[in-house]
Design a protein around this motif. Structure first.
Motif, short mmCIF file in Angstrom:
data_model
loop_
_atom_site.label_atom_id
_atom_site.label_comp_id
_atom_site.label_asym_id
_atom_site.label_seq_id
_atom_site.Cartn_x
_atom_site.Cartn_y
_atom_site.Cartn_z
N HIS A 25 0.86 -1.19 0.00
CA HIS A 25 0.00 0.00 0.00
C HIS A 25 0.89 1.23 0.00
CE1 HIS A 25 -3.59 -2.41 1.03
NE2 HIS A 25 -2.77 -3.10 1.77
N VAL A 58 0.36 5.54 0.07
CA VAL A 58 -0.46 6.75 0.05
C VAL A 58 0.50 7.93 -0.08
CG1 VAL A 58 -2.14 8.18 1.25
CG2 VAL A 58 -2.21 5.69 1.50
N GLU A 70 1.00 12.21 -1.73
CA GLU A 70 0.34 13.44 -2.13
C GLU A 70 0.69 13.78 -3.58
OE1 GLU A 70 -0.25 15.68 2.15
OE2 GLU A 70 1.14 16.53 0.69
N THR A 108 -8.00 -0.51 -12.54
CA THR A 108 -8.95 0.47 -12.02
C THR A 108 -10.36 0.00 -12.30
OG1 THR A 108 -9.01 1.73 -14.09
CG2 THR A 108 -7.35 2.39 -12.46
N SER A 151 3.32 12.33 -9.35
CA SER A 151 2.07 11.57 -9.26
C SER A 151 0.87 12.51 -9.27
CB SER A 151 2.07 10.71 -7.99
OG SER A 151 2.24 11.52 -6.85
N PRO A 196 -3.71 12.46 -8.74
CA PRO A 196 -4.81 11.65 -8.17
C PRO A 196 -5.35 10.59 -9.14
CG PRO A 196 -5.06 13.93 -7.53
CD PRO A 196 -3.90 13.89 -8.49
N ARG A 197 -5.34 10.87 -10.44
CA ARG A 197 -5.87 9.89 -11.39
C ARG A 197 -4.95 8.68 -11.56
NH1 ARG A 197 -4.15 11.87 -17.13
NH2 ARG A 197 -2.65 13.52 -16.67
N SER A 238 -4.22 6.87 -9.03
CA SER A 238 -4.67 5.96 -7.98
C SER A 238 -5.24 4.69 -8.61
CB SER A 238 -5.73 6.62 -7.10
OG SER A 238 -5.18 7.76 -6.43
N ARG A 288 -1.45 -1.18 -3.92
CA ARG A 288 -2.57 -0.23 -3.99
C ARG A 288 -2.03 1.16 -3.77
NH1 ARG A 288 -7.94 -0.43 -4.03
NH2 ARG A 288 -7.93 -2.69 -3.70
N THR A 296 -2.64 5.20 -3.64
CA THR A 296 -3.59 6.29 -3.47
C THR A 296 -2.84 7.60 -3.52
OG1 THR A 296 -5.00 4.91 -2.06
CG2 THR A 296 -5.36 7.30 -1.99
N LEU A 307 -3.32 11.53 -3.12
CA LEU A 307 -4.27 12.51 -2.57
C LEU A 307 -4.13 13.88 -3.22
CD1 LEU A 307 -3.83 11.50 1.16
CD2 LEU A 307 -5.61 10.76 -0.42
#
Lengths: 112, 115
Positions: B10, B12, B14, B38, B82, B84-85, B87, B111, B113, B115
């Protein structure tokens, strides 16, 4: 351009039922058609595959039916079990292209 | 064999940050694939390597994405910067042999993500 169309998006059956998942392709160069099974949090895993020189292939409770003239193939799961609940992807490849083109997947739920 | 190993599981981050995903293929496999999954687009092939050489990167969405395979046991997929799209779940897979019937073994995925 989606070259492999899969339906339905989701499917719910009772234990013992026979879910059927359908796929259609456009590219006549495709000559190998695998199905993948994916459990939540896991990567897809090869389930069964067929080449267009046969119309049906069985492995255990899983059967692929293939209709070359219609450019369609389907997965049947006999005597489905709750443990079969997963997402199923059809795919296709062939010609000089090593790429697998996947359908969008079918979320199967088998209720006890 | 431990199968295909991916890290992290995982991530996450920004928007604007660099992201590096890692993959260790099954020992002896000479093909390595990077996929993105996706809800909207399903499972898409981004790039694949044969004997550490990129063969087809036509699925790489844009220049922000890059992939390398410095040796037979390691590959990276980098996204910089990076968005958001981006993700999605990113899968690495490997196979042995040059026939398309040769089974591709998938890792557990990362995964991502943004933000």
């Amino acid at each position: 351009q989606q070259q492999v169309k899969q339906s339905p998006q989701s499917l719910i059956v009772q234990k013992g039922g026979i879910p059927i998942i359908n796929c259609a392709y456009e590219n006549t160069a495709f000559d190998y058609f695998p199905w993948y099974q994916q459990f939540p949090g896991k990567g897809p895993a090869l389930l069964i595959a067929i080449r267009p020189d046969v119309s049906e292939k069985k492995e255990g409770r899983f059967t692929i039916s293939f209709n070359k003239s219609a450019k369609q193939f389907s997965l049947h799961i006999m005597d489905s079990q709750p443990g079969d609940s997963a997402t199923y992807f059809c795919a296709a490849t062939g010609g000089s292209n090593y790429k697998l083109t996947f359908g969008k997947g079918t979320l199967l739920t088998v209720n006890p | 064999d431990a199968g295909v190993i991916q890290s992290p599981r995982h991530e996450v981050t920004e928007m604007g940050q660099e992201v590096t995903l890692r993959c260790k293929p099954i020992s002896g496999h000479d093909y390595l694939f990077w996929y993105r999954q996706t809800m909207m687009r399903g499972l898409e092939l981004l790039i694949y390597f044969n004997n550490n050489v990129p063969i087809d990167d036509s699925g790489m969405p844009e220049d922000r994405f890059s992939a390398k395979m410095p040796n037979a046991s390691f590959s990276t997929l980098k996204i910089q910067p990076s968005e958001p799209r981006d993700s999605a779940v990113y899968f690495c897979a490997s196979s042995f042999g040059g026939r398309y019937e040769d089974e591709q073994f998938f890792g557990p995925g990362t995964r991502l993500t943004v933000l």
